[in-house]
Design an enzyme around this catalytic site. Structure first.
Site, mmCIF file in Angstrom:
data_model
loop_
_atom_site.group_PDB
_atom_site.id
_atom_site.type_symbol
_atom_site.label_atom_id
_atom_site.label_comp_id
_atom_site.label_asym_id
_atom_site.label_seq_id
_atom_site.Cartn_x
_atom_site.Cartn_y
_atom_site.Cartn_z
ATOM 1 N N HIS A 225 -16.036 4.167 40.401
ATOM 2 C CA HIS A 225 -17.388 4.718 40.437
ATOM 3 C C HIS A 225 -17.466 6.040 39.668
ATOM 4 O O HIS A 225 -18.448 6.304 38.963
ATOM 5 C CB HIS A 225 -17.823 4.963 41.883
ATOM 6 C CG HIS A 225 -18.028 3.730 42.692
ATOM 7 N ND1 HIS A 225 -17.148 3.323 43.668
ATOM 8 C CD2 HIS A 225 -19.020 2.805 42.678
ATOM 9 C CE1 HIS A 225 -17.593 2.213 44.228
ATOM 10 N NE2 HIS A 225 -18.718 1.878 43.652
ATOM 11 N N MET B 187 -10.463 -1.909 40.501
ATOM 12 C CA MET B 187 -10.837 -1.058 41.628
ATOM 13 C C MET B 187 -12.077 -1.612 42.311
ATOM 14 O O MET B 187 -13.029 -2.030 41.663
ATOM 15 C CB MET B 187 -11.087 0.373 41.157
ATOM 16 C CG MET B 187 -9.828 1.090 40.734
ATOM 17 S SD MET B 187 -10.137 2.844 40.387
ATOM 18 C CE MET B 187 -8.479 3.363 39.942
#
Length: 281
Positions: A34, A183
């Site tokens: 992110h 991820m």
């Protein structure tokens, strides 16, 4: 730096003003992937907005909505690290003021019924509906999404184009752990043993890429062999063109996989070029 936290429509509008806006929607539980999305978006607008909202409508009954990790304070630290100006963290009532039963939703069309849509029939309707709502509230000029959820990225691009939402959709390359695992917020559900096995998902993609010059069948065979060796049976392992249609020999393609490893269901994909041998020939 100081981050403005907006929880209502009025607070969001006041925080953004008339600036050009780069936007990254998230469900929180932010990780390094992110942060890379946010840093990718940072130079694309005068104001960088990140939303943190766990959207109920994209979870089917029995999925992990209640258990989905919620780490708001840590998320704010991640946002500060990436240079976010405004965090929009609305309540469910702000996003769905009429409730769920009467909300007008976005139909994902045929592309939403394959792959993830086949496994989770209501998922993309919920995703596209909340993204459309967020676009209406944030009014971004550009929005950044990760390529890990490639079908989602493709559908959001299609929605923005076909509904004339006037938002530029930018894809950001998948961020990976040192062993190649993509991820994901759900990686925390992996046990130690499953975490080792999970590396085979990205390894299968790399094997498929290496086999690309030999043709489409070789790509799928090589990828399946890696998953088989790790004892992983994929929900799907498919080769498509970049728009998720049929791949063409000698052209750019996309290899996509979904597989359950222990509790979490892992998604991954990669771009490749396939040789001139036709699939199944």
């Amino acid at each position: 730096m100081s981050i403005t936290i907006a929880r209502t429509r009025a607070e969001l509008a006041a925080a953004v003003g008339d600036a050009t806006v780069a936007f990254v929607p998230t469900m929180g539980a932010l990780h390094d992937g992110h942060v890379q999305l946010l840093k990718h978006a940072r130079p694309l607008g005068e104001v960088l907005v990140a939303s943190i909202f766990v959207n109920p409508t994209q979870f089917a009954p029995g999925e992990d909505f209640e258990d989905y990790p919620r780490t708001f304070d840590a998320d704010l630290e991640r946002c500060a690290e990436a240079g976010v100006d405004v965090v929009f963290a609305p309540a469910v009532e702000t996003m769905y003021p009429s409730g769920f039963d009467t909300t007008i939703t976005v139909d994902p069309g045929p592309l939403g019924s394959i792959l993830e849509g086949a496994a989770r029939p209501t998922h993309f309707r919920g995703v596209l509906t909340v993204v459309a709502k967020l676009f209406g509230l944030v009014r971004p000029d550009v929005a950044v999404f990760g390529e890990k959820d490639y079908q989602q990225l493709t559908l959001i691009r299609q929605m923005s184009r076909e509904l004339a939402l006037d938002v530029e959709i930018v894809g950001c390359p998948t961020v990976r752990e040192a062993d190649g695992l993509a991820m994901s917020s759900r990686n925390i559900y992996l046990t130690a043993d499953d975490r080792v096995r999970a590396a085979a998902v990205s390894a299968a993609l790399r094997a498929g890429v290496a086999a690309g010059p030999e043709g489409a069948d070789a790509v799928l065979d090589a990828a399946h062999a890696v998953l088989d060796a790790a004892g992983i049976t994929p929900d799907y392992l498919v080769l498509t063109n970049p728009e998720l249609g049929d791949p063409e020999p000698g052209q750019e393609a996309r290899l996509l996989v979904a597989a359950r490893v222990g509790k979490p269901r892992l998604l991954d994909n990669c771009a490749l070029t396939i040789g001139a041998t036709k699939l199944g020939s």
